[in-house]
Structures are given as structure tokens and as C-alpha cells.
Design an enzyme around this catalytic site. Structure first.
Site, short mmCIF file in Angstrom:
data_model
loop_
_atom_site.label_atom_id
_atom_site.label_comp_id
_atom_site.label_asym_id
_atom_site.label_seq_id
_atom_site.Cartn_x
_atom_site.Cartn_y
_atom_site.Cartn_z
N LEU A 145 0.76 -1.18 -0.12
CA LEU A 145 -0.28 0.17 -0.25
C LEU A 145 1.44 1.40 -0.02
O LEU A 145 2.30 1.03 0.36
CB LEU A 145 -0.98 0.27 1.37
N ASP A 146 -0.01 2.43 -0.81
CA ASP A 146 1.34 3.06 -0.77
C ASP A 146 1.55 4.28 1.01
O ASP A 146 0.67 3.75 1.66
CB ASP A 146 0.60 5.05 -1.51
N LYS A 147 2.26 5.15 1.26
CA LYS A 147 2.20 5.32 2.45
C LYS A 147 1.83 5.51 3.67
O LYS A 147 1.13 5.04 4.14
CB LYS A 147 3.51 6.06 2.19
N THR A 181 -2.11 5.29 2.32
CA THR A 181 -2.85 4.74 2.34
C THR A 181 -2.69 3.75 4.07
O THR A 181 -1.82 2.89 3.85
CB THR A 181 -2.91 3.86 1.14
N ARG A 214 -5.57 5.99 -7.26
CA ARG A 214 -5.37 7.66 -7.39
C ARG A 214 -5.55 7.96 -9.25
O ARG A 214 -6.40 9.54 -8.55
CB ARG A 214 -4.12 7.54 -6.66
#
Length: 327
Positions: free
Chosen positions: A154-156, A158, A256
Site C-alpha cells: 500500500l502507498d505510504k 494509504t 488515485r
């Protein structure tokens, strides 16, 4: 297995480690193109400056010879590329804050808090989820250097549910299940601008942004197939909305990028048009995107599992504020 203090010995005597060479034959449609532009299309995840450095250091050869970045390619020439492998990060176990949703001998399911980087990279050499996992589990299998146990990310900023492999069998089977789209993920998000329709589907290729290398973008070529489905759950008086999102593919920044492409960016996502004016009464400090559920088959027992991660506190507060504004 990788654990604290364990490092693999390199199989070479000197010089930096390198990947296996990639060989490209210049097609008629690529004839006349600059070498650096040719490489940019083949390596969209690499910056142009990084590719130029590879050319200057003889990691890129044309018909076996070193040439300059601006060299025009000719039909049927051979371009050979050897990418240096990144230096292995220091994986010293550290105590990192995250909650465990499920654990057994084969897998671990956690709720990743916003702001936590998944694995060491760039300016994040410590304090990542991987460091915390090694503190909790001691040893984990690794498919990639610096990413023990990691089968997806997961993105930082998120938050939400993540699946971690604790054995080699689990790692292999879960990676195969992700590749074959057998693992189903559901997300929830607050969108900055509400779509007119109540639900929709975005099918668009995603690749590295042609100018800003930190971003991804919808691309007509040099992109990867991606599908995102969305459904509005609540509409708010300020034009924002609360949505449920399902993805059929797992591309970098997929949700996104896709939601921004239909003019409905994730609220707080400054990279993709979701920035909120500082004077606004409601202003999220990160992208309001949460990985809510994972549905998958246990790699050892075959049991069908459905794991749900509760919303992070800042997202709960934002939703409460939005609801109060229209009550």
C-alpha cells in the site's frame, strides 16, 4: 529466509552487482530515435537522468560499443542494457506500530496505519513495515531483496489491510494468487468531487508519467492494463462523497490515478489533484484512501478468509465532520 543479521554473500569477486542483460533489436519504427528516448519507453520506472548515467557508465551498449545518449539508432542494431542491482538494505528489526488482524503459522494479516512506508527505499531506510515485521516474526521468506514477507503493498499514506507471508509456500502461493487475480480487495475513499453517476468503471492503461517521474498517469501506450470499479455510498453537501472501490488489477497508484482521470480525485491526494485549500474548514492531511477488506484462500488450508481493517482515526473523524455538516 531472511532474518536479523543475515546477509547473502555475493557470487562475484569485485564490482557492483548487476542484473541479467536485456537485449533489444531496433525495429524499423524506432530507427532514427535517440538512444535515451528509446530507453525511456522501455524503462518507464527509471528517470531520464538515471538512464543517461547508465549510458555514460557503459551499462548500455549499441552493437557492443559505448555510445552517447543522443546517438540516433539504426534499424536492426542491438541495444544491450545491464541494470545494476540496488544495494541490499540493512534489515535490523525495529518495533513499529501496527495492529494484527489475523496470524497463524503461514500468514499474517495486519492493519497498516497511514504514514507507514511498507519497505525500505529511497529516503526510508529504517522504521518501515518490513522492519516491524521482522521484529514480530524474526524470519520471513523473501522474493525480492529488502521485502521479506511482502506479497503486495500500500502507498505510504494509504491505510488498511495487508497480507504477509510467513513461509516460502505461502509466499509462492499468495504471489501467484495475486498475479492470477484470485485475491479480491475492496477499498473505501473520500473523493474531492463527486461523480454525477452513482457507480462506474474505469478501464485505462497506467504507466509512468511522461514528465513527472514521481507520478503515474493514464497512458495510451507504454502502460499496463488496469480496471477500477466504484460505487457512491454517501454524498455530502460540500460536493465530496464516500465511495466503495474494487480493483480488478493492482497497478501502482491505480485508484488515485483512475479516480483523478474522471475528475474525482481522492481528497487530500496532493499528487493527483486532491489538494484542499488551506482556508477550507475541512482539510485532510493525507489521501483519504483505505484498504478495507481482503478475500482470499488460505495458502495452506484452502480455507476462504475475509479480513476487514477498521478505518484509521483521521478518516473516521473526517467522515463524522462531513456528516455533521449536512445533518
Amino acid at each position: 529466509m531472511i532474518g536479523p543479521g543475515k546477509k547473502e554473500s555475493p557470487a562475484w569477486d569485485s564490482g557492483p552487482p548487476v542484473d541479467l542483460p536485456a537485449v533489444f533489436i531496433v525495429a524499423p519504427t524506432d530507427a532514427g530515435q535517440r538512444l535515451d528516448h528509446f530507453l525511456t519507453g522501455r524503462y518507464p520506472d527509471h528517470s531520464r537522468s538515471a538512464l543517461n548515467k547508465l549510458i555514460a557508465t557503459s551499462h548500455v551498449l549499441v552493437d557492443g560499443s559505448q555510445v552517447k545518449a543522443g546517438r540516433r539508432l539504426r534499424e536492426s542494431e542491438t541495444v544491450t542494457v545491464v541494470l545494476p542491482l540496488p544495494a541490499p538494505p540493512d534489515l535490523t528489526p525495529e518495533k513499529v506500530d501496527f495492529s494484527v488482524l489475523h496470524e497463524d503459522a503461514h500468514i499474517l494479516v495486519i492493519n497498516k496505519p497511514p504514514g507507514l512506508v511498507v519497505h525500505p527505499a529511497g529516503g526510508h531506510r529504517s522504521g518501515t513495515l518490513v522492519h516491524g515485521l521482522l521484529h514480530l516474526c524474526k524470519e520471513l521468506p523473501a522474493a525480492d531483496v529488502g521485502r521479506p514477507g511482502i506479497v503486495h503493498r500500500l502507498d505510504k499514506d494509504t491505510s488498511g489491510v495487508m497480507l504477509v507471508a510467513k513461509t516460502d509456500l505461502a509466499l509462492r502461493m499468495l504471489m501467484a494468487d495475486f498475479k492470477n487475480r484470485k485475491i479480491h480487495k475492496t477499498y473505501h475513499a473520500v473523493l474531492l468531487r463527486c461523480p454525477r453517476e452513482n457507480e462506474g468503471r474505469v478501464t485505462a492503461l497506467i504507466g509512468r508519467h511522461p514528465v513527472d517521474r514521481k507520478k503515474m498517469a493514464v497512458r495510451s501506450v507504454y502502460g499496463k492494463y488496469a480496471i477500477t470499479n466504484w460505487r457512491i455510498l454517501e454524498r455530502f453537501g460540500n460536493g465530496w462523497c464516500w465511495v466503495e472501490i474494487g480493483i480488478e488489477t493492482g497497478r501502482t497508484h491505480q485508484i488515485r490515478v483512475h479516480m483523478a482521470s474522471i475528475k474525482s480525485p481522492v481528497a487530500g491526494d496532493i499528487l493527483y489533484g486532491g489538494a484542499v485549500d488551506r482556508r477550507a474548514g475541512i482539510r485532510p492531511l493525507r489521501q483519504m484512501l483505505h484498504a478495507s477488506t481482503l478475500r482470499f484462500q488460505h495458502p495452506a488450508t484452502g480455507e476462504a478468509l475475509h479480513c476487514t481493517a477498521p478505518l484509521a482515526g483521521d478518516m473516521q473523524t473526517l467522515l463524522a465532520t462531513l456528516r455533521e455538516a449536512i445533518s
